[in-house]
Design a protein around this motif. Structure first.
Motif, short mmCIF file in Angstrom:
data_model
loop_
_atom_site.label_atom_id
_atom_site.label_comp_id
_atom_site.label_asym_id
_atom_site.label_seq_id
_atom_site.Cartn_x
_atom_site.Cartn_y
_atom_site.Cartn_z
N HIS A 196 47.83 -32.86 -28.33
CA HIS A 196 47.63 -31.85 -29.38
C HIS A 196 46.29 -32.09 -30.08
O HIS A 196 45.92 -33.24 -30.35
N CYS A 224 49.66 -20.90 -36.15
CA CYS A 224 49.62 -22.37 -36.11
C CYS A 224 49.00 -22.86 -37.41
O CYS A 224 47.85 -22.53 -37.72
N CYS A 239 41.26 -26.47 -36.58
CA CYS A 239 41.33 -26.84 -35.16
C CYS A 239 40.06 -26.47 -34.42
O CYS A 239 39.67 -25.29 -34.41
N ALA A 256 40.76 -23.68 -31.74
CA ALA A 256 41.54 -22.50 -32.14
C ALA A 256 41.10 -21.24 -31.39
O ALA A 256 39.91 -21.03 -31.14
N CYS A 313 46.06 -18.13 -32.16
CA CYS A 313 46.54 -19.23 -33.01
C CYS A 313 46.79 -18.79 -34.45
O CYS A 313 47.62 -19.36 -35.15
N CYS A 351 51.49 -26.37 -29.23
CA CYS A 351 50.12 -25.87 -29.18
C CYS A 351 50.03 -24.82 -28.08
O CYS A 351 50.47 -25.06 -26.96
FE1 SF4 Z 1 44.62 -25.50 -32.15
FE2 SF4 Z 1 45.70 -23.16 -31.44
FE3 SF4 Z 1 46.73 -25.41 -30.51
FE4 SF4 Z 1 47.03 -24.76 -33.08
S1 SF4 Z 1 47.86 -23.67 -31.32
S2 SF4 Z 1 46.48 -26.74 -32.28
S3 SF4 Z 1 45.06 -23.80 -33.50
S4 SF4 Z 1 44.68 -24.60 -30.09
#
Ligand code: SF4
Length: 328
Positions: free
Chosen positions: A245, A283, A289, A292, A296, A314
């Motif tokens: 992650h 998220c 992130c 991202a 997300c 993720c």
């Molecule tokens: Fe990053 Fe998207 Fe994964 Fe969240 S879901 S950790 S924002 S890549």
């Protein structure tokens, strides 16, 4: 059946705000986890991520707002008060702040013996003998039995707290930042003691810590929390060697010395966790992130298996089909 199981576990708190209505925030949100007999699960994350609240929920010290906790098959919320009291002798907690955890006026020997009396040991001679055994087990000189907590060092007080927690021979112990307040050299001694006691007594534990260097030495598995949710979970050696992650990668990247062979350059995790009363959409990590994607900010990824024994929440790892088209 695992010793401890949490399903959809959540806990809301009302956060007070000056001149405005209190707002409900989720300190723990939809947590699923299992801890096997004799196993240590580390729960890590930045300050305020909900790990201490999760520890208290697992012990039934806080009622859950959602979901359930089962201990040895028993649903904690369904137990009567006497039933929960009986089960409590098998579940203990060790806190970081030993001065707050101990009665300043009571000799430490009596404090170690107290749980024995509470849980039915009526003979003073037996309580005394057991207290001596517990003190020896945690590396304390029995001559300290009549001392008050302030007459002991921080490391000695933590040994007293551990001895008291083990007095009822629990099968599950939550260690909540047990070495954070200690000098580094004393930290190593207490960690070695916890490992030794766990090997000899076989209790399972949840080891809550913000310090990944400590976790590496005590845990079998690790659960990484971010804003009340578990975002990655797996065997500690594998997660540290190959974090999946982006948040776990950032946490581990911030202490490069814990990964052998990793370049010594320290990485900084950008920004601060969001205010829980203004949780980001999708998220919760997306504002910080580096990976991202558009999806997300829209959809919250669930914790899903990514390989044998490992899970992460993720879109990059668990839901590539929904993530990839967002780049188009
Ligand atoms: Fe990053 Fe998207 Fe994964 Fe969240 S879901 S950790 S924002 S890549």
């Amino acid at each position: 059946m695992s010793l401890v199981e949490a399903h959809g576990l959540g806990r809301m708190f009302a956060a007070r705000r000056p001149f405005r209505k209190p707002v409900l925030i989720a300190a723990v949100n939809g947590v699923d986890l299992a801890i096997e007999r004799g196993e240590t699960l580390a729960i890590v994350g930045e300050s305020g991520c909900g790990k201490s609240t999760l520890g208290r929920l697992l012990l039934g010290l806080l009622p859950a707002s959602a979901g359930s906790v089962r201990f040895d098959g028993a649903d904690l919320a369904a137990l009567s008060a006497p039933g929960l009291r009986q089960l409590r002798s098998r579940m203990q907690i060790v806190f970081q702040n030993t001065l707050a955890a101990l009665d300043p006026r009571m000799p430490v020997g009596r404090q170690i013996a107290e749980p024995l009396a509470i849980h039915g040991e009526t003979q003073q001679g037996l309580r005394h003998a057991e207290t001596e055994r517990l003190m020896r087990d945690v590396g304390l000189d029995t001559a300290l039995m009549e001392r008050r907590p302030h007459e002991l060092s921080g490391g000695q007080r933590q040994r007293v707290v551990i001895a008291r927690a083990l007095a009822t021979r629990p099968s599950f112990v939550v260690f909540d930042e047990p070495v954070s307040a200690l000098d580094v050299s004393v930290q190593a001694q207490i960690i070695a003691l916890i490992r030794k006691l766990q090997a000899s007594s076989g209790f399972a534990s949840a080891f809550i810590s913000h310090d990944l260097r400590v976790v590496r030495h005590v845990a079998d598995r690790v659960a990484v929390m971010y804003l009340g949710r578990i975002v990655e979970e797996g065997p500690v050696a594998e997660v540290f060697r190959n974090p999946a992650h982006p948040y776990t990668r950032a946490l581990i990247g911030a202490v490069p010395q814990i990964r052998p062979g990793m370049k010594a350059k320290r990485q900084r995790l950008a920004g601060e966790p969001a205010n829980p009363s203004q949780m980001p959409s999708g998220c919760a990590f997306h504002p910080r992130c580096p990976a991202a994607m558009p999806v997300c900010a829209k959809a919250s990824p669930g914790l899903a298996d990514i390989s044998a024994g490992r899970a992460a929440a993720c879109h990059l790892l668990t839901d590539p089909q929904s993530a990839i088209p967002q780049f188009a």
